[in-house]
Write a protein that holds these residues in place. Structure first.
Motif, PDB file in Angstrom:
ATOM      1  N   SER A  27       0.796  -1.214   0.000  1.00  0.00           N
ATOM      2  CA  SER A  27       0.000   0.000   0.000  1.00  0.00           C
ATOM      3  C   SER A  27       0.833   1.270   0.000  1.00  0.00           C
ATOM      4  O   SER A  27       0.269   2.338  -0.121  1.00  0.00           O
ATOM      5  CB  SER A  27      -0.914   0.019   1.220  1.00  0.00           C
ATOM      6  N   PHE A  28       2.132   1.191   0.170  1.00  0.00           N
ATOM      7  CA  PHE A  28       2.916   2.395   0.391  1.00  0.00           C
ATOM      8  C   PHE A  28       4.117   2.481  -0.542  1.00  0.00           C
ATOM      9  O   PHE A  28       4.757   1.484  -0.840  1.00  0.00           O
ATOM     10  CB  PHE A  28       3.380   2.446   1.846  1.00  0.00           C
ATOM     11  N   ARG A  29       4.399   3.716  -0.911  1.00  0.00           N
ATOM     12  CA  ARG A  29       5.573   4.024  -1.730  1.00  0.00           C
ATOM     13  C   ARG A  29       6.324   5.172  -1.076  1.00  0.00           C
ATOM     14  O   ARG A  29       5.723   6.067  -0.508  1.00  0.00           O
ATOM     15  CB  ARG A  29       5.150   4.414  -3.134  1.00  0.00           C
ATOM     16  N   PHE A  30       7.635   5.108  -1.186  1.00  0.00           N
ATOM     17  CA  PHE A  30       8.509   6.159  -0.678  1.00  0.00           C
ATOM     18  C   PHE A  30       9.423   6.587  -1.813  1.00  0.00           C
ATOM     19  O   PHE A  30       9.876   5.747  -2.601  1.00  0.00           O
ATOM     20  CB  PHE A  30       9.412   5.630   0.445  1.00  0.00           C
ATOM     21  N   ASP A  31       9.745   7.866  -1.874  1.00  0.00           N
ATOM     22  CA  ASP A  31      10.766   8.324  -2.811  1.00  0.00           C
ATOM     23  C   ASP A  31      12.131   7.919  -2.282  1.00  0.00           C
ATOM     24  O   ASP A  31      12.430   8.077  -1.095  1.00  0.00           O
ATOM     25  CB  ASP A  31      10.724   9.831  -2.992  1.00  0.00           C
ATOM     26  N   SER A  32      12.954   7.409  -3.166  1.00  0.00           N
ATOM     27  CA  SER A  32      14.315   7.013  -2.818  1.00  0.00           C
ATOM     28  C   SER A  32      15.221   8.238  -2.814  1.00  0.00           C
ATOM     29  O   SER A  32      15.101   9.117  -3.669  1.00  0.00           O
ATOM     30  CB  SER A  32      14.829   5.996  -3.839  1.00  0.00           C
ATOM     31  N   ILE A  33      16.149   8.274  -1.890  1.00  0.00           N
ATOM     32  CA  ILE A  33      17.117   9.363  -1.826  1.00  0.00           C
ATOM     33  C   ILE A  33      18.039   9.333  -3.051  1.00  0.00           C
ATOM     34  O   ILE A  33      18.653  10.327  -3.400  1.00  0.00           O
ATOM     35  CB  ILE A  33      17.904   9.335  -0.497  1.00  0.00           C
ATOM     36  N   ASP A  34      18.076   8.163  -3.731  1.00  0.00           N
ATOM     37  CA  ASP A  34      18.879   8.007  -4.946  1.00  0.00           C
ATOM     38  C   ASP A  34      18.116   8.405  -6.204  1.00  0.00           C
ATOM     39  O   ASP A  34      18.647   8.317  -7.297  1.00  0.00           O
ATOM     40  CB  ASP A  34      19.319   6.545  -5.109  1.00  0.00           C
ATOM     41  N   GLY A  35      16.871   8.781  -6.059  1.00  0.00           N
ATOM     42  CA  GLY A  35      15.987   9.001  -7.201  1.00  0.00           C
ATOM     43  C   GLY A  35      15.152   7.742  -7.394  1.00  0.00           C
ATOM     44  O   GLY A  35      15.517   6.659  -6.950  1.00  0.00           O
ATOM     45  N   GLY A  36      14.010   7.858  -7.984  1.00  0.00           N
ATOM     46  CA  GLY A  36      13.136   6.710  -8.137  1.00  0.00           C
ATOM     47  C   GLY A  36      12.250   6.534  -6.916  1.00  0.00           C
ATOM     48  O   GLY A  36      12.144   7.420  -6.070  1.00  0.00           O
ATOM     49  N   THR A  37      11.630   5.372  -6.845  1.00  0.00           N
ATOM     50  CA  THR A  37      10.643   5.103  -5.799  1.00  0.00           C
ATOM     51  C   THR A  37      10.831   3.703  -5.246  1.00  0.00           C
ATOM     52  O   THR A  37      11.166   2.777  -5.981  1.00  0.00           O
ATOM     53  CB  THR A  37       9.222   5.209  -6.393  1.00  0.00           C
ATOM     54  N   TYR A  38      10.609   3.556  -3.948  1.00  0.00           N
ATOM     55  CA  TYR A  38      10.516   2.238  -3.330  1.00  0.00           C
ATOM     56  C   TYR A  38       9.036   1.913  -3.204  1.00  0.00           C
ATOM     57  O   TYR A  38       8.297   2.634  -2.528  1.00  0.00           O
ATOM     58  CB  TYR A  38      11.153   2.213  -1.931  1.00  0.00           C
ATOM     59  N   ASP A  39       8.625   0.862  -3.838  1.00  0.00           N
ATOM     60  CA  ASP A  39       7.249   0.394  -3.749  1.00  0.00           C
ATOM     61  C   ASP A  39       7.267  -0.827  -2.854  1.00  0.00           C
ATOM     62  O   ASP A  39       7.849  -1.856  -3.200  1.00  0.00           O
ATOM     63  CB  ASP A  39       6.732   0.053  -5.146  1.00  0.00           C
ATOM     64  N   MET A  40       6.636  -0.744  -1.701  1.00  0.00           N
ATOM     65  CA  MET A  40       6.699  -1.836  -0.733  1.00  0.00           C
ATOM     66  C   MET A  40       6.058  -3.107  -1.270  1.00  0.00           C
ATOM     67  O   MET A  40       6.339  -4.196  -0.760  1.00  0.00           O
ATOM     68  CB  MET A  40       6.096  -1.401   0.600  1.00  0.00           C
ATOM     69  N   ALA A  41       5.247  -3.003  -2.302  1.00  0.00           N
ATOM     70  CA  ALA A  41       4.663  -4.197  -2.925  1.00  0.00           C
ATOM     71  C   ALA A  41       5.758  -5.099  -3.481  1.00  0.00           C
ATOM     72  O   ALA A  41       5.614  -6.322  -3.521  1.00  0.00           O
ATOM     73  CB  ALA A  41       3.691  -3.803  -4.024  1.00  0.00           C
ATOM     74  N   GLU A  42       6.854  -4.512  -3.895  1.00  0.00           N
ATOM     75  CA  GLU A  42       7.971  -5.285  -4.440  1.00  0.00           C
ATOM     76  C   GLU A  42       8.662  -6.121  -3.365  1.00  0.00           C
ATOM     77  O   GLU A  42       9.427  -7.026  -3.692  1.00  0.00           O
ATOM     78  CB  GLU A  42       8.966  -4.361  -5.130  1.00  0.00           C
ATOM     79  N   TRP A  43       8.412  -5.815  -2.113  1.00  0.00           N
ATOM     80  CA  TRP A  43       9.028  -6.542  -1.003  1.00  0.00           C
ATOM     81  C   TRP A  43       8.081  -7.569  -0.396  1.00  0.00           C
ATOM     82  O   TRP A  43       8.392  -8.173   0.631  1.00  0.00           O
ATOM     83  CB  TRP A  43       9.513  -5.570   0.070  1.00  0.00           C
ATOM     84  N   ARG A  44       6.951  -7.792  -1.028  1.00  0.00           N
ATOM     85  CA  ARG A  44       5.983  -8.767  -0.514  1.00  0.00           C
ATOM     86  C   ARG A  44       6.687 -10.120  -0.339  1.00  0.00           C
ATOM     87  O   ARG A  44       7.477 -10.546  -1.167  1.00  0.00           O
ATOM     88  CB  ARG A  44       4.813  -8.913  -1.462  1.00  0.00           C
ATOM     89  N   GLY A  45       6.414 -10.768   0.794  1.00  0.00           N
ATOM     90  CA  GLY A  45       7.054 -12.038   1.101  1.00  0.00           C
ATOM     91  C   GLY A  45       8.357 -11.889   1.869  1.00  0.00           C
ATOM     92  O   GLY A  45       8.946 -12.887   2.279  1.00  0.00           O
ATOM     93  N   ARG A  46       8.791 -10.657   2.064  1.00  0.00           N
ATOM     94  CA  ARG A  46      10.041 -10.397   2.787  1.00  0.00           C
ATOM     95  C   ARG A  46       9.747  -9.543   4.015  1.00  0.00           C
ATOM     96  O   ARG A  46       8.976  -8.593   3.939  1.00  0.00           O
ATOM     97  CB  ARG A  46      11.014  -9.638   1.883  1.00  0.00           C
ATOM     98  N   PRO A  47      10.371  -9.844   5.145  1.00  0.00           N
ATOM     99  CA  PRO A  47      10.224  -8.939   6.286  1.00  0.00           C
ATOM    100  C   PRO A  47      10.923  -7.623   5.998  1.00  0.00           C
ATOM    101  O   PRO A  47      11.910  -7.576   5.257  1.00  0.00           O
ATOM    102  CB  PRO A  47      10.898  -9.687   7.433  1.00  0.00           C
ATOM    103  N   VAL A  48      10.391  -6.553   6.579  1.00  0.00           N
ATOM    104  CA  VAL A  48      10.929  -5.212   6.360  1.00  0.00           C
ATOM    105  C   VAL A  48      11.104  -4.531   7.716  1.00  0.00           C
ATOM    106  O   VAL A  48      10.175  -4.502   8.521  1.00  0.00           O
ATOM    107  CB  VAL A  48       9.989  -4.369   5.463  1.00  0.00           C
ATOM    108  N   LEU A  49      12.297  -4.001   7.954  1.00  0.00           N
ATOM    109  CA  LEU A  49      12.574  -3.194   9.137  1.00  0.00           C
ATOM    110  C   LEU A  49      12.663  -1.743   8.671  1.00  0.00           C
ATOM    111  O   LEU A  49      13.545  -1.388   7.894  1.00  0.00           O
ATOM    112  CB  LEU A  49      13.881  -3.615   9.809  1.00  0.00           C
ATOM    113  N   VAL A  50      11.718  -0.920   9.124  1.00  0.00           N
ATOM    114  CA  VAL A  50      11.661   0.493   8.746  1.00  0.00           C
ATOM    115  C   VAL A  50      12.129   1.305   9.946  1.00  0.00           C
ATOM    116  O   VAL A  50      11.630   1.126  11.058  1.00  0.00           O
ATOM    117  CB  VAL A  50      10.225   0.906   8.349  1.00  0.00           C
TER     118      VAL A  50
END
Length: 178
Positions: A27-50
């Motif tokens: 459900s969430f997207r963040f802008d990357s400090i490198d440019g582009g976007t992090y789409d958390m959907a791409e990490w589905r199936g993986r644990p995430v530490l924010v």
């Protein structure tokens, strides 16, 4: 991409409503400090530490532990996402300055967002979801939020809990099946 070539605009595009507990990480997207976007959907199936971070905080040395988690557990599935925030007035003045500081002082290679609000009405939708759904709002820099592979909250950890503490490592290892 080079960290210095980032786009300074924060884009937060929730796909689903924020008030439901069933809202998953896609459900969430963040802008990357490198440019582009992090789409958390791409990490589905993986644990995430924010982790909400700040360059001028007394907890900033925890970047070393965050990088160690990324290096040690990233190949096994863990995503470590640093979210620089100036909500506590301890962040540098620009995304470019943050990126350079983290590269020079910590040689960070883990995913990092642009400077992002994590508290109050201006908070990123991810942090509003945490507050509205779970009652969690960062009380200071370097608060940690661990999500399972479906994007559901597993545990939150305060600033004093080091990223490589037994508490965090135990949760991470349980999630990746170590």
């Amino acid at each position: 991409m080079n960290r210095r070539s980032l786009i300074a605009t924060l884009t937060a595009l929730p796909v689903l409503g924020l008030a439901r507990a069933g809202v998953a990480q896609e459900s969430f997207r963040f802008d990357s400090i490198d440019g582009g976007t992090y789409d958390m959907a791409e990490w589905r199936g993986r644990p995430v530490l924010v982790v909400n971070t700040a360059s001028l905080c007394g907890y900033t040395p925890q970047y070393d532990d965050l990088q160690a988690l990324h290096d040690d557990y990233g190949p096994r599935g863990l995503v470590v996402l640093a979210v620089p925030s100036d909500d506590f007035r301890q962040e540098l003045s620009s995304d470019e300055a943050v990126a350079e500081f983290c590269e020079v002082n910590f040689n960070l290679t883990l995913p990092m967002t642009t400077i992002t609000s994590v508290r109050g009405s201006g908070a990123h939708p991810f942090y509003r979801w945490l507050r509205d759904t779970y009652g969690f709002e960062p009380g200071w820099n370097f608060n940690k939020v661990l999500l399972d592979g479906e994007g559901q909250l597993v545990q939150t950890f305060g600033s004093n809990t080091r990223p490589t503490s037994r508490r965090i490592l135990g949760e991470v290892e349980a999630l990746i099946g170590a």
